[in-house]
Enzyme design. Structure first.
Site, PDB file in Angstrom:
ATOM      1  N   CYS A   1       0.851  -1.193   0.000  1.00 25.88           N
ATOM      2  CA  CYS A   1       0.000   0.000   0.000  1.00 25.88           C
ATOM      3  C   CYS A   1       0.886   1.242   0.000  1.00 25.88           C
ATOM      4  CB  CYS A   1      -0.873  -0.014   1.245  1.00 25.88           C
ATOM      5  SG  CYS A   1      -1.733   1.532   1.520  1.00 25.88           S
TER       6      CYS A   1
ATOM      7  N   CYS B   1      -3.946   0.115   8.822  1.00 25.88           N
ATOM      8  CA  CYS B   1      -3.115  -1.077   9.050  1.00 25.88           C
ATOM      9  C   CYS B   1      -1.892  -0.690   9.885  1.00 25.88           C
ATOM     10  CB  CYS B   1      -2.594  -1.638   7.729  1.00 25.88           C
ATOM     11  SG  CYS B   1      -3.867  -2.276   6.642  1.00 25.88           S
TER      12      CYS B   1
ATOM     13  N   GLN C   1     -19.425 -10.056  10.766  1.00 24.00           N
ATOM     14  CA  GLN C   1     -17.965 -10.215  10.749  1.00 24.00           C
ATOM     15  C   GLN C   1     -17.398  -9.697   9.424  1.00 24.00           C
ATOM     16  OE1 GLN C   1     -16.196 -11.182  13.300  1.00 24.00           O
ATOM     17  NE2 GLN C   1     -17.590 -12.343  14.614  1.00 24.00           N
TER      18      GLN C   1
ATOM     19  N   TYR D   1     -24.500 -12.108  23.053  1.00 23.20           N
ATOM     20  CA  TYR D   1     -23.912 -11.162  22.096  1.00 23.20           C
ATOM     21  C   TYR D   1     -24.025 -11.760  20.692  1.00 23.20           C
ATOM     22  CZ  TYR D   1     -21.574  -9.715  26.458  1.00 23.20           C
ATOM     23  OH  TYR D   1     -21.272  -9.355  27.735  1.00 23.20           O
TER      24      TYR D   1
ATOM     25  N   CYS E   1     -12.438 -10.724  20.567  1.00 27.50           N
ATOM     26  CA  CYS E   1     -11.559  -9.970  19.657  1.00 27.50           C
ATOM     27  C   CYS E   1     -10.527  -9.172  20.443  1.00 27.50           C
ATOM     28  CB  CYS E   1     -12.390  -9.061  18.761  1.00 27.50           C
ATOM     29  SG  CYS E   1     -13.464  -7.954  19.673  1.00 27.50           S
TER      30      CYS E   1
ATOM     31  N   GLU F   1     -29.039 -10.184  22.218  1.00 28.82           N
ATOM     32  CA  GLU F   1     -28.266  -9.139  21.547  1.00 28.82           C
ATOM     33  C   GLU F   1     -28.930  -7.793  21.836  1.00 28.82           C
ATOM     34  OE1 GLU F   1     -25.639  -8.489  19.277  1.00 28.82           O
ATOM     35  OE2 GLU F   1     -26.530  -6.495  19.237  1.00 28.82           O
TER      36      GLU F   1
ATOM     37  N   CYS G   1      -7.647   0.583  -1.255  1.00 29.84           N
ATOM     38  CA  CYS G   1      -7.223   0.066   0.041  1.00 29.84           C
ATOM     39  C   CYS G   1      -7.016  -1.427  -0.139  1.00 29.84           C
ATOM     40  CB  CYS G   1      -8.297   0.343   1.090  1.00 29.84           C
ATOM     41  SG  CYS G   1      -7.974  -0.539   2.638  1.00 29.84           S
TER      42      CYS G   1
ATOM     43  N   CYS H   1      -1.282   5.993   6.997  1.00 31.82           N
ATOM     44  CA  CYS H   1      -2.676   5.629   7.282  1.00 31.82           C
ATOM     45  C   CYS H   1      -2.816   4.977   8.654  1.00 31.82           C
ATOM     46  CB  CYS H   1      -3.154   4.669   6.203  1.00 31.82           C
ATOM     47  SG  CYS H   1      -4.859   4.130   6.404  1.00 31.82           S
TER      48      CYS H   1
ATOM     49  N   ASP I   1     -19.638 -13.937  22.787  1.00 35.82           N
ATOM     50  CA  ASP I   1     -18.797 -13.261  21.780  1.00 35.82           C
ATOM     51  C   ASP I   1     -18.934 -11.755  21.983  1.00 35.82           C
ATOM     52  OD1 ASP I   1     -17.390 -12.450  19.566  1.00 35.82           O
ATOM     53  OD2 ASP I   1     -18.791 -13.263  18.093  1.00 35.82           O
TER      54      ASP I   1
HETATM   55  N1  SAH Z   1     -21.653 -13.233  17.547  1.00 36.40           N
HETATM   56  C1  SAH Z   1     -21.907 -12.251  16.539  1.00 36.40           C
HETATM   57  C2  SAH Z   1     -21.678 -10.804  16.990  1.00 36.40           C
HETATM   58  C3  SAH Z   1     -20.438 -10.504  17.758  1.00 36.40           C
HETATM   59  S1  SAH Z   1     -20.025  -8.803  17.934  1.00 36.40           S
HETATM   60  C4  SAH Z   1     -21.113 -12.549  15.280  1.00 36.40           C
HETATM   61  O1  SAH Z   1     -20.179 -13.335  15.306  1.00 36.40           O
HETATM   62  O2  SAH Z   1     -21.442 -11.994  14.230  1.00 36.40           O
HETATM   63  C5  SAH Z   1     -20.645  -8.368  19.490  1.00 36.40           C
HETATM   64  C6  SAH Z   1     -22.124  -8.081  19.510  1.00 36.40           C
HETATM   65  O3  SAH Z   1     -22.462  -7.751  20.862  1.00 36.40           O
HETATM   66  C7  SAH Z   1     -22.585  -6.886  18.686  1.00 36.40           C
HETATM   67  O4  SAH Z   1     -23.610  -7.315  17.827  1.00 36.40           O
HETATM   68  C8  SAH Z   1     -23.104  -5.876  19.728  1.00 36.40           C
HETATM   69  O5  SAH Z   1     -24.211  -5.146  19.272  1.00 36.40           O
HETATM   70  C9  SAH Z   1     -23.498  -6.781  20.866  1.00 36.40           C
HETATM   71  N2  SAH Z   1     -23.534  -6.213  22.240  1.00 36.40           N
HETATM   72  C10 SAH Z   1     -22.750  -5.253  22.760  1.00 36.40           C
HETATM   73  N3  SAH Z   1     -23.020  -5.084  24.078  1.00 36.40           N
HETATM   74  C11 SAH Z   1     -24.005  -5.962  24.396  1.00 36.40           C
HETATM   75  C12 SAH Z   1     -24.696  -6.277  25.598  1.00 36.40           C
HETATM   76  N4  SAH Z   1     -24.428  -5.643  26.742  1.00 36.40           N
HETATM   77  N5  SAH Z   1     -25.622  -7.245  25.563  1.00 36.40           N
HETATM   78  C13 SAH Z   1     -25.896  -7.911  24.399  1.00 36.40           C
HETATM   79  N6  SAH Z   1     -25.270  -7.652  23.233  1.00 36.40           N
HETATM   80  C14 SAH Z   1     -24.329  -6.688  23.219  1.00 36.40           C
END
Ligand code: SAH
Length: 458
Positions: free
Chosen positions: A78, A87, A289, A318, A414, A339, A165, A84, A387
């Site tokens: 890049c 990355c 994702q 989540y 993450c 969620e 990009c 930037c 997650d």
């Molecule tokens: N498991 C999904 C999303 C993961 S990202 C996947 O793999 O696609 C994390 C998610 O948590 C997001 O969608 C965000 O909106 C949600 N989130 C954030 N804080 C939260 C909470 N306190 N309770 C429930 N969900 C939440």
């Protein structure tokens, strides 16, 4: 005893040998034991460095001249990489990137979680670690009466005038450029951050990599977009793959990209994509994702760790648009997803229907509040999958998991630091972390995703 004064001063030039890397990918070299962090330095390299900031226990430097290069150094493809903020590690070979990320996870396990016993596997990487991102959100600005769309410079809000990009899907690149060009022709002004004036703030594009469906979201300060119809007609004509054009209005003075109101200007409310053989409808505000190829790897690993036989009740906390939930549902008796974003839950319900999955239920709410409620309603999950976002799980949620006593927990994360913190709490509460599998969802950046497997101790 008072600490000795730092052995360097601001603006001083020093000769440095890099010994290590920070988690962000900066080189670390020491002067009389005092560490200097220097962007783009690699272990084993010798360089002349200018000291740019001196703190009590460490300082920062700028690389001026490299005398000895690491065999792991590569030419970043890049041409704006060094400016930037997107990355961080394009100057490292991909093997080195993966090693750095494994070490980052191991260090977090040891230093933050005191989990020395937990095996951290080598990071699962990509065959071709470029052009993987399915979503871009580019700020728009003005320069010499031209519209520019590009990422911010490091530690600033200067927009880099860039035409490509290298980690974006080519379709996203093309679409950003098309919107920029057409908007410029029709005199649509860029947002002016300083005075909270102007119109177009961000161009957001999402491409379903397995369907080639494209969604364009124009994030604007104002409800009106001058010449809106012309903009839409030209975009549709030039790119028939555009299935949805939406507008999101964000009138506030804020760094948050999206505002509250979204409306469809053309086409569908959703675009579709597939992961494995499951199809997903994705709306503008839902989390999805960004690297679908690696997501398949991540979810397969989560499924493997969940070790379902078809008899289990499972919670997916989540859950976003229900991606992991639907992967799990086919091997479980019942899956409950929770969620906080209502639009994502609406998508999750739609996705269950779309795939003829009828043993998954989705709830809107904060996971840390819904879980205790589920417990009070007599829900006893065999497996819990979480997650969370980068800040990790709320303590209340960790406590509910412990109260529910599932056989197994699968923690997708993450952020290795908050993962290690939370795993420690779960260990102290009676669970054993069996293994951690990092997956490279974000090549060329210092971020890493992990799946971890925990079992209830006997
Ligand atoms: N498991 C999904 C999303 C993961 S990202 C996947 O793999 O696609 C994390 C998610 O948590 C997001 O969608 C965000 O909106 C949600 N989130 C954030 N804080 C939260 C909470 N306190 N309770 C429930 N969900 C939440």
């Amino acid at each position: 005893m008072a600490k000795p004064k730092p052995p360097v001063q601001k603006n001083q030039r020093v000769e440095l040998t890099f010994e290590d890397l920070t988690h962000e990918g900066d080189g670390v070299g020491k002067i009389d034991g005092y560490p200097l962090f220097v962007p783009y330095g690699l272990p084993g390299e010798k360089a002349t460095v200018k000291v740019v900031k001196v703190k009590k226990n460490f300082g920062f430097g700028k690389l001026l001249d490299l005398h000895e290069k690491s065999p792991e150094r590569v030419e970043p493809p890049c041409n704006v990489f060094f400016q930037c903020g997107g990355c961080q590690i394009q100057h490292m070979s991909y093997d080195m990137q993966l090693e750095m990320k494994q070490k980052q996870v191991k260090d977090a396990m040891r230093k933050i979680g005191h989990l020395e016993h937990v095996p951290v596997h080598p990071v699962k990487g990509m065959k071709d670690p470029w052009r993987y991102r399915n979503k871009v959100q580019m700020p728009v600005g003005e320069r010499d009466d031209r519209l520019v769309a590009g990422f911010y410079q490091k530690r600033s809000h200067n927009i880099i005038d860039m035409d490509t990009c290298v980690v974006q899907d080519e379709s996203n690149d093309r679409m950003v450029e098309a919107v920029r060009r057409i908007a410029e022709r029709y005199g649509i002004q860029a947002y002016d951050e300083e005075n909270n004036r102007g119109v177009l703030r961000h161009i957001m594009v999402r491409t379903g990599q397995n369907t080639q469906d494209v969604m364009v979201v124009l994030v604007t300060r104002t409800k009106e977009i001058p010449n809106q119809d012309k903009l839409i007609d030209e975009l549709r004509e030039a790119y028939p793959s555009v299935k949805s054009i939406a507008q999101n209005v964000n009138p506030r003075r804020t760094n948050v990209v999206l505002g509250d109101d979204t409306k469809v200007l053309y086409g569908e409310e959703y675009i579709y994509d597939t992961i494995g053989d499951i199809k997903f409808a994705i709306s503008p505000k839902s989390f999805y994702q960004v690297n679908p190829a690696q997501t398949k790897m991540l979810y397969d690993q989560a499924l493997d760790y969940a070790a379902l036989t078809g008899k289990e009740q499972v919670i997916d906390a989540y859950c976003g648009i229900g991606t992991i939930s639907l992967f799990l549902a086919r091997n479980a008796k019942k899956v409950y997803g929770v969620e906080v974003v209502p639009e994502a839950v609406a998508d999750a319900k739609e996705n269950a229907k779309l795939n003829h999955i009828d043993n998954a239920e989705f709830y809107v709410g904060e996971a840390e509040k819904v879980m205790p409620w589920w417990k009070s309603q007599g829900l006893n999950p065999d497996v819990i999958v979480v997650d969370p976002p980068r800040k990790g799980c709320e303590e209340q949620l960790l406590q509910s998991m412990l109260d529910m006593e599932p056989e197994r927990i699968v923690y997708v994360s993450c952020n290795p630091s908050t993962l290690a913190r939370d795993l420690r709490i779960l260990e102290d509460g009676g669970y054993e972390t069996k293994e951690v599998q990092p997956v490279d969802m974000f090549p060329q950046t210092s971020h890493v995703e992990c799946v971890s497997w925990l079992e209830k101790k006997m």
